[in-house]
Design a protein around this motif. Structure first.
Motif, mmCIF file in Angstrom:
data_model
loop_
_atom_site.group_PDB
_atom_site.id
_atom_site.type_symbol
_atom_site.label_atom_id
_atom_site.label_comp_id
_atom_site.label_asym_id
_atom_site.label_seq_id
_atom_site.Cartn_x
_atom_site.Cartn_y
_atom_site.Cartn_z
ATOM 1 N N VAL A 10 0.865 -1.306 -0.028
ATOM 2 C CA VAL A 10 0.109 0.001 -0.012
ATOM 3 C C VAL A 10 0.924 1.335 0.054
ATOM 4 O O VAL A 10 1.891 1.126 0.692
ATOM 5 C CB VAL A 10 -0.846 0.020 1.478
ATOM 6 C CG1 VAL A 10 -1.745 1.275 1.477
ATOM 7 C CG2 VAL A 10 -1.744 -1.233 1.234
ATOM 8 N N TYR A 66 -8.796 1.038 -3.003
ATOM 9 C CA TYR A 66 -7.548 0.036 -3.336
ATOM 10 C C TYR A 66 -8.276 -0.860 -4.061
ATOM 11 O O TYR A 66 -9.133 -1.757 -3.863
ATOM 12 C CB TYR A 66 -7.262 -0.491 -1.940
ATOM 13 C CG TYR A 66 -5.973 -1.273 -1.903
ATOM 14 C CD1 TYR A 66 -4.859 -0.447 -2.370
ATOM 15 C CD2 TYR A 66 -5.808 -2.520 -1.567
ATOM 16 C CE1 TYR A 66 -3.455 -1.243 -2.397
ATOM 17 C CE2 TYR A 66 -4.375 -3.187 -1.467
ATOM 18 C CZ TYR A 66 -3.344 -2.458 -2.225
ATOM 19 O OH TYR A 66 -2.245 -3.150 -2.076
ATOM 20 N N GLY A 79 -4.145 1.758 -7.138
ATOM 21 C CA GLY A 79 -4.996 2.825 -6.991
ATOM 22 C C GLY A 79 -5.979 3.268 -8.078
ATOM 23 O O GLY A 79 -5.609 3.165 -9.143
ATOM 24 N N TRP A 105 -9.477 8.185 1.626
ATOM 25 C CA TRP A 105 -10.259 6.920 0.993
ATOM 26 C C TRP A 105 -11.872 7.240 0.781
ATOM 27 O O TRP A 105 -12.331 8.077 1.466
ATOM 28 C CB TRP A 105 -10.047 5.790 1.848
ATOM 29 C CG TRP A 105 -8.487 5.244 2.048
ATOM 30 C CD1 TRP A 105 -7.871 5.691 3.373
ATOM 31 C CD2 TRP A 105 -7.934 4.462 1.313
ATOM 32 N NE1 TRP A 105 -6.490 5.097 2.916
ATOM 33 C CE2 TRP A 105 -6.476 4.481 1.785
ATOM 34 C CE3 TRP A 105 -7.955 4.030 -0.134
ATOM 35 C CZ2 TRP A 105 -5.265 3.724 1.166
ATOM 36 C CZ3 TRP A 105 -6.792 3.297 -0.569
ATOM 37 C CH2 TRP A 105 -5.683 3.285 -0.047
ATOM 38 N N CYS A 149 -3.395 3.094 5.770
ATOM 39 C CA CYS A 149 -3.762 1.713 5.799
ATOM 40 C C CYS A 149 -4.071 1.261 7.352
ATOM 41 O O CYS A 149 -3.528 2.152 8.100
ATOM 42 C CB CYS A 149 -2.862 0.322 5.005
ATOM 43 S SG CYS A 149 -1.001 0.850 5.843
ATOM 44 N N ALA A 196 -2.802 -6.428 -3.728
ATOM 45 C CA ALA A 196 -4.160 -5.558 -4.398
ATOM 46 C C ALA A 196 -5.019 -6.844 -4.417
ATOM 47 O O ALA A 196 -5.035 -7.792 -4.753
ATOM 48 C CB ALA A 196 -3.734 -5.109 -5.737
#
Length: 356
Positions: A10, A66, A79, A105, A149, A196
């Motif tokens: 991340v 994400y 992203g 986010w 995160c 991911a």
């Protein structure tokens, strides 16, 4: 298993709000290297194609999610940018000028603004996800955080909730999520270091190919028949299509019961179906989340090995049908047809060949 393109830790995506753009702030421009870029209904190429945006177009980015790892013309990244029209584009094809500012986010209602809320004053900032780590400062009540995160750490009871999740801030600093107010708009945050989200395999053959290797490794280490492991992964992940599998790399739906154990990186709540006798019903439960698929398969074998109730099944490591029956009888799943469903899958796709 082929996860090379997903091996992406991340990072912070820095993108502007529409207000910032209107005020003459940084701009985002589509640079696909071709005639334009597809708009998606979600953050992956598996989501519906809902339009197209021309090369060179400026876009108004609201927040980030994400999603699927993409290698584009501008960068390699998981992203995805949610635009002001609710559509998604991969940030791999977006050029920022002069630079990318911070962006939050995405929650269900747009950009999520995590705010310090202790009720008693500043919140402590730590070097790690526990009060055992040194204090490196404090943040005042009402401060809006830049959360990269989350990490599973010490269980803390705070103003907002009781949780073991900690928010990682820039500079490897940590704040307990128990004192963070997401204002009724909580995002689905990645666990720090988590690969991911995946895209479901195109067909049954691809799924079996993806899972055969770790299933065989599970037999070598734990003596769980590979055919049973693959069948369980098919049944419990919906052929790799469930959000639990795609986002948190869990192929077996192992529940947390308060702790992710020694292999999973955290716990996340999902909708699920439970059965009591002959009646099944919809509910929610907390499931283990993994860094990658390898962790999920390893935890599956370990889970069956360390739980005494499954001991009898290991007398049939060379008899996959009987092994499936025994773990079902021991309570692995509440569905009354679970064992037979596994056996049907093993027969239909000749999964027994992976036991050799």
């Amino acid at each position: 298993m082929r996860y090379a393109l997903e091996a992406f830790v991340v990072v912070s995506l820095l993108v502007p709000s529409p207000a910032a753009a209107a005020a003459g702030g940084p701009t985002a421009t589509v640079r696909s290297g071709g005639t334009g870029l597809n708009l998606r209904a979600g953050p992956s190429t598996a989501d519906a194609h809902v339009g197209r945006i021309a090369e060179g177009s400026r876009v108004a980015v609201v927040c980030q999610v994400y999603g699927q790892f993409i290698a584009g013309t501008q960068r390699r990244t998981p992203g995805w940018d949610r635009l002001s029209n609710g559509r998604y584009i991969s940030d791999a094809y977006v050029r920022w000028s002069p630079r990318r500012p911070w962006v939050h986010w995405c929650g269900p209602k747009g950009a999520a603004l995590p705010t310090v809320r202790t009720g008693t004053g500043p919140v402590n900032v730590r070097r790690g996800p526990s009060t055992r780590f040194g204090r490196v400062g404090g943040l005042a009540e009402g401060t809006v955080l830049h959360v990269e995160c989350q990490v599973w750490g010490e269980l803390v009871s705070g103003k907002m909730r009781r949780t073991a999740a900690w928010n990682k801030l820039p500079g490897s600093r940590f704040v307990a999520d128990s004192n963070v107010d997401w204002r009724g708009n909580p995002p689905t945050l990645p666990w720090c270091g988590q690969m991911a989200p995946t895209v479901p395999p195109a067909n049954a053959g691809q799924f079996v190919t993806r899972t055969a290797g770790p299933a065989r490794a599970g037999f070598r280490q734990y003596k769980v028949p590979a055919s049973v492991t693959i069948a369980q992964a098919i049944l419990e992940s919906g052929w790799g299509g469930s959000w639990l599998t795609r986002r948190d790399h869990s192929y077996f739906g192992i529940k947390c019961f308060g702790s992710p154990g020694g292999i999973a990186v955290g716990c996340r709540t999902y909708a699920t179906t439970e059965c009591d006798g002959k009646k099944c019903y919809r509910t929610t439960a907390s499931f283990r989340a993994y860094r990658n698929a390898t962790g999920s398969f390893a935890d599956h074998g370990r889970f069956l090995t360390v739980n005494p109730r499954y001991k009898k099944a290991f007398a049939y490591s060379r008899d996959p049908n009987r092994f499936a029956i025994e773990i079902h009888k021991a309570g692995y799943a509440t569905s009354p047809t679970y064992a037979q469903s596994l056996i049907n899958l093993m027969k239909k796709y000749n999964l027994y060949k992976y036991d050799k």
